[in-house]
Design an enzyme around this catalytic site. Structure first.
Site, PDB file in Angstrom:
ATOM      1  N   ASN A   1      50.021  14.803 -38.153  1.00 33.71           N
ATOM      2  CA  ASN A   1      49.385  13.543 -37.729  1.00 33.71           C
ATOM      3  C   ASN A   1      49.546  12.375 -38.702  1.00 33.71           C
ATOM      4  O   ASN A   1      49.435  11.229 -38.290  1.00 33.71           O
ATOM      5  CB  ASN A   1      47.910  13.781 -37.376  1.00 33.71           C
ATOM      6  CG  ASN A   1      47.090  14.270 -38.538  1.00 33.71           C
ATOM      7  OD1 ASN A   1      47.592  14.966 -39.402  1.00 33.71           O
ATOM      8  ND2 ASN A   1      45.834  13.905 -38.563  1.00 33.71           N
TER       9      ASN A   1
ATOM     10  N   SER B   1      44.713  22.971 -39.136  1.00 28.75           N
ATOM     11  CA  SER B   1      43.595  23.455 -38.324  1.00 28.75           C
ATOM     12  C   SER B   1      42.695  24.396 -39.126  1.00 28.75           C
ATOM     13  O   SER B   1      43.112  24.991 -40.122  1.00 28.75           O
ATOM     14  CB  SER B   1      44.131  24.181 -37.096  1.00 28.75           C
ATOM     15  OG  SER B   1      44.872  25.307 -37.504  1.00 28.75           O
TER      16      SER B   1
ATOM     17  N   GLU C   1      42.136  21.027 -46.258  1.00 27.85           N
ATOM     18  CA  GLU C   1      41.523  19.941 -45.488  1.00 27.85           C
ATOM     19  C   GLU C   1      41.716  20.296 -44.028  1.00 27.85           C
ATOM     20  O   GLU C   1      42.849  20.430 -43.567  1.00 27.85           O
ATOM     21  CB  GLU C   1      42.185  18.596 -45.795  1.00 27.85           C
ATOM     22  CG  GLU C   1      41.849  18.040 -47.163  1.00 27.85           C
ATOM     23  CD  GLU C   1      40.369  17.794 -47.404  1.00 27.85           C
ATOM     24  OE1 GLU C   1      39.595  17.718 -46.427  1.00 27.85           O
ATOM     25  OE2 GLU C   1      39.986  17.730 -48.581  1.00 27.85           O
TER      26      GLU C   1
ATOM     27  N   CYS D   1      41.743  13.387 -38.445  1.00 26.00           N
ATOM     28  CA  CYS D   1      40.611  14.270 -38.759  1.00 26.00           C
ATOM     29  C   CYS D   1      39.352  13.443 -38.996  1.00 26.00           C
ATOM     30  O   CYS D   1      38.247  13.962 -38.923  1.00 26.00           O
ATOM     31  CB  CYS D   1      40.924  15.165 -39.940  1.00 26.00           C
ATOM     32  SG  CYS D   1      41.607  14.293 -41.317  1.00 26.00           S
TER      33      CYS D   1
ATOM     34  N   GLU E   1      41.002  15.649 -52.557  1.00 28.62           N
ATOM     35  CA  GLU E   1      42.325  15.043 -52.674  1.00 28.62           C
ATOM     36  C   GLU E   1      42.156  13.564 -53.008  1.00 28.62           C
ATOM     37  O   GLU E   1      41.113  12.976 -52.769  1.00 28.62           O
ATOM     38  CB  GLU E   1      43.079  15.172 -51.342  1.00 28.62           C
ATOM     39  CG  GLU E   1      43.264  16.614 -50.924  1.00 28.62           C
ATOM     40  CD  GLU E   1      44.382  16.794 -49.916  1.00 28.62           C
ATOM     41  OE1 GLU E   1      45.549  16.781 -50.314  1.00 28.62           O
ATOM     42  OE2 GLU E   1      44.070  16.936 -48.717  1.00 28.62           O
TER      43      GLU E   1
END
Ligand code: TXE
Length: 479
Positions: free
Chosen positions: A151, A228, A249, A283, A460
């Site tokens: 994404n 996921s 993540e 997300c 991150e």
């Protein structure tokens, strides 16, 4: 447009795979964007070996050398943002302005970490013992495996690769299968930045072969994964025995609370942007809009109108606001969730159907539902342009609903009350909060990550990335 031929890159050489795969344009399924080399486990092991061999020299290279390489990469990404943004829009389907901005952000991330390479410091403390000095320093972790989703095919790899290299680690990078050309284009830039052979390696292919080989390898000291929840948890299990350092993540089901005292235009803007831009495939997307009862009707009527008017189309077309869904499977999942919501008794407000355009693509009208907190559409990550509105009786009820989720990535609130905004920032059980802003859309120089099922391990981005990409050494010296 021309089809790109993309090879893997390991030990400083471009290599063919064991098979070839293709990526297609989700706005125009008749267009093949790339033919790419797919590696197997053996080839992945060769890349890991190359990274391990190159590691020690790179770990002791000067910070200036690492800073120069990262700065070169960042500079080229920024200079080529339009061209690479077009590639990103073609392969992933986000609109051209979104795609160009993402490439620019990737460039800024490399530049930020160029600075961080030079700023890496430590601490010197007085010992509890007479005549002894104590130093605390940071050292690279070693070989890091970086597993990325589709994404944000430039920005997410950038925010993993840049700190990994800045702090002296060697890298094996695996992009998602839907976006090999973006991964390859980034690798091609990195391959010309003056890094020694083996320090940076690109291996494309499936999660089961390439991803799993990274996860299983005893030579890989750390894995940073975005994707996921299911895959992330499996990686954690698979690496537990070896004690590999892992950063995950994963999903989100992010709430945007709208209180009765909110600026309505601003709140509707935040909802539209947060829920539907980038086709809801973030997300950080605001997939739960928790609205105080007193303004529910007014808010829903405005939001429904704005949602219905969004222009869905080819990612490269100038007036497109919402690009296509990334692939057929994701589209089907989105449509299924709209169906499930209706079966469970949610009120269907607008959208949720496939759309025909001049080209064959995965076009879908953004969907809005009025749901109950227990509905699946309000609990599970859908990862598409599907959002639900939930009613709240009061601020306290809204906060309770906001926290009533297994996820904890980000949470937003639209309000003009300082009291409620401050309380929300303190009590939302998430890694990031936003006041009068969409939940999606974050800065690149500050920590990114969440709590609960959304994230695992240290944060991150920004200076906090050092936690993951370095290991701390405490050194004692008797003078
Ligand atoms: O994810 P996967 P997918 C969610 C979203 C989406 C769903 C599936 O809900 O619908 O995940 O997307 C690699 N060992 N998100 O299939 O499978 C894989 O090749 C090691 C949310 O893309 O988790 C890819 O490079 N690696 C998320 C990466 O893992 C493995 C963003 C992610 O793939 C592997 C993306 C294995 N066994 C998807 N199996 C977010 N919230 O940001 C797969 N991979």
């Amino acid at each position: 447009m021309a089809t790109l031929a993309c090879k893997n890159f390991f030990n400083g050489r471009w290599e063919t795979g064991v098979t070839t795969g293709i990526s297609t344009n989700p706005s125009d399924l008749d267009e093949v964007v790339a033919e790419y080399a797919r590696a197997d486990r053996n080839q992945t092991d060769l890349a890991i070996r190359a990274a391990a061999d190159a590691g020690p020299a790179w770990a002791f290279s000067t910070p200036q050398r690492r800073a120069d390489a990262l700065d070169t990469i960042g500079h080229e990404l920024l200079a080529r943002r339009d061209e690479l943004g077009t590639l990103l829009a073609r392969e992933e389907g986000k609109t051209l302005p979104e795609a160009t901005a993402e490439v620019a952000r990737a460039g800024q991330i490399f530049k930020f970490f160029a600075g961080e390479a030079l700023r890496t410091g430590g601490e010197r403390l007085a010992s509890t013992r007479v005549g002894v000095d104590v130093e605390v320093t940071r050292e690279p972790v070693g070989v890091v495996g970086l597993i990325a989703p589709w994404n944000f095919p430039f920005a997410i790899p950038a925010w993993k690769i840049a700190p990994a290299l800045a702090f002296g680690n060697s890298v094996v990078f695996k992009p998602a299968e839907l976006v090999p050309a973006c991964g390859w284009a980034l690798a091609e830039i990195i391959s010309r930045a003056g890094l020694p052979a083996g320090v940076f390696n690109l291996v494309m292919g499936s999660g089961r072969q390439v991803g799993q080989a990274l996860v299983d390898s005893p030579l890989v000291q750390a894995i940073s994964f975005t994707g996921s929840v299911g895959t992330g948890r499996q990686i954690l299990k698979d690496t537990a025995e070896r004690g590999t350092k892992v950063q995950l993540e994963m999903g989100g089901k992010n709430p945007l609370v709208v209180l009765a005292d909110a600026d309505l235009d601003q709140a509707v803007d935040c909802a539209v942007q947060g829920a539907f831009f980038s086709t809801g495939q973030r997300c950080t997307a605001s997939s739960r809009l928790i609205v105080e009862n007193r303004i529910l009707d007014r808010f829903v009527s405005r939001l429904r109108e704005r949602t219905g008017a969004l222009k869905v189309g080819h990612a490269l077309q100038r007036d497109t606001q919402i690009g296509p869904v990334v692939d057929a499977q994701q589209l089907q999942q989105n449509l299924e969730y709209v169906g499930i919501a209706r079966e469970e008794g949610a009120e269907h407000l607008v959208g949720g159907e496939t759309l025909e355009r001049a080209t064959r693509g995965h076009f879908m009208a953004p969907a809005l539902l009025l749901a109950e907190p227990q509905h699946r559409v309000a609990r599970e990550e859908i990862f598409g342009p599907v959002a639900c509105v939930l009613r709240a009786d009061s601020y306290e009820h809204a906060l309770e609903l906001a926290n009533d989720t297994p996820f904890g990535l980000c949470a937003g609130i639209c309000t003009t009350s300082l009291k409620h905004a401050t309380h929300f920032k303190r009590h939302a059980q998430v890694g990031m909060t936003m006041v009068n802003l969409p939940t999606a859309g974050v800065d690149h120089h500050v920590p990114f990550g969440g709590r609960k099922a959304s994230s695992h391990g240290s944060r991150e981005q920004g200076r906090y990335a050092a936690e993951f990409y370095t290991t701390v050494k405490t050194a004692y010296t008797q003078a």
